[in-house]
Design a protein around this motif. Structure first.
Motif, PDB file in Angstrom:
ATOM      1  N   ARG A 222       0.824  -1.217   0.000  1.00  0.00           N
ATOM      2  CA  ARG A 222       0.000   0.000   0.000  1.00  0.00           C
ATOM      3  C   ARG A 222       0.853   1.261   0.000  1.00  0.00           C
ATOM      4  NH1 ARG A 222      -2.848   2.668  -2.468  1.00  0.00           N
ATOM      5  NH2 ARG A 222      -4.021   4.298  -1.461  1.00  0.00           N
TER       6      ARG A 222
ATOM      7  N   ARG B 122      -7.085  -9.911  -2.795  1.00  0.00           N
ATOM      8  CA  ARG B 122      -6.799  -8.908  -1.757  1.00  0.00           C
ATOM      9  C   ARG B 122      -5.703  -7.948  -2.207  1.00  0.00           C
ATOM     10  NH1 ARG B 122      -7.288  -9.761   4.083  1.00  0.00           N
ATOM     11  NH2 ARG B 122      -5.026  -9.951   4.144  1.00  0.00           N
TER      12      ARG B 122
ATOM     13  N   LEU C 216      -6.289  -3.787  -2.872  1.00  0.00           N
ATOM     14  CA  LEU C 216      -5.560  -2.941  -1.917  1.00  0.00           C
ATOM     15  C   LEU C 216      -5.534  -1.472  -2.324  1.00  0.00           C
ATOM     16  CD1 LEU C 216      -4.131  -3.323   0.736  1.00  0.00           C
ATOM     17  CD2 LEU C 216      -2.050  -3.844  -0.507  1.00  0.00           C
TER      18      LEU C 216
ATOM     19  N   TRP D  46      -8.823  -0.033  -0.967  1.00  0.00           N
ATOM     20  CA  TRP D  46      -9.220  -0.752   0.247  1.00  0.00           C
ATOM     21  C   TRP D  46     -10.406  -0.105   0.960  1.00  0.00           C
ATOM     22  CZ3 TRP D  46      -9.127   1.703   4.926  1.00  0.00           C
ATOM     23  CH2 TRP D  46      -8.368   2.870   5.022  1.00  0.00           C
TER      24      TRP D  46
ATOM     25  N   TYR E 200     -10.745  -7.279   4.192  1.00  0.00           N
ATOM     26  CA  TYR E 200      -9.700  -7.138   5.214  1.00  0.00           C
ATOM     27  C   TYR E 200     -10.293  -7.183   6.616  1.00  0.00           C
ATOM     28  CZ  TYR E 200      -7.603  -5.479   0.942  1.00  0.00           C
ATOM     29  OH  TYR E 200      -7.192  -5.384  -0.360  1.00  0.00           O
TER      30      TYR E 200
END
Length: 170
Positions: free
Chosen positions: A57, A84, A88, A91, A98
């Motif tokens: 990230r 995932r 990201l 998010w 998450y």
């Protein structure tokens, strides 16, 4: 898909790879070794999956292609899902991918990485503090600082993505 004019069935070639500007690791080997030691130290006590998500990230925010490539591959090699990793970058709209702890870490990662207001907001810090013991929170903050330093080396020296293989570095 664009086709090659000399061979209409062949795909068009990719754009040329840009050369690195500077091999800083070779030119400042003691700094590079210190960064590797720092990276090893900040990873202790953090969940490896969470650590990779944070590194990806921050690297996305800093637009460090080398680090995005490297840490996405490391995350995949460690068993993280493609889904995932793909989500990201958005998010906040994909929160259901998450855990609450991961969300708090991602929010803290963004606040520490983008210091446009000059500080990390109290509510962001407090949310992270609810999910992490103090020692783990200190490790997380150090991990965020470390990946930001790596990103700055990578972006400034224009390190080229695409050549990293996790198995070579384990």
């Amino acid at each position: 898909m664009t086709t090659n004019t000399t061979n209409p069935t062949a795909p068009a070639p990719y754009a040329p790879e840009h050369p690195p500007r500077l091999d800083w690791a070779a030119l400042a080997p003691e700094v590079f070794k210190a960064m590797v030691r720092l990276d090893t130290a900040v990873g202790r006590g953090l969940d490896p999956t969470l650590h990779e998500l944070v590194k990806i990230r921050a690297s996305q925010i800093n637009r460090c292609a080398l680090c995005i490539d490297m840490h996405s591959k490391d995350a995949l090699a460690a068993g993280e899902s493609v889904e995932r990793i793909i989500q990201l970058n958005s998010w906040e709209e994909s929160r259901h991918f998450y855990t609450e702890k991961e969300l708090a870490a991602l929010e803290l990662t963004e606040a520490v990485t983008v210091l446009t207001d000059g500080f990390v907001p109290d509510e962001v810090y407090e949310r992270a503090a609810k999910h992490f013991e103090e020692a783990e929170l200190a490790q997380l903050i150090a991990a965020i600082a470390a990946i930001n330093a790596w990103n700055r080396f990578g972006v400034t020296c224009r390190r080229t993505p695409g050549h990293y293989r996790p198995e070579r570095h384990k």
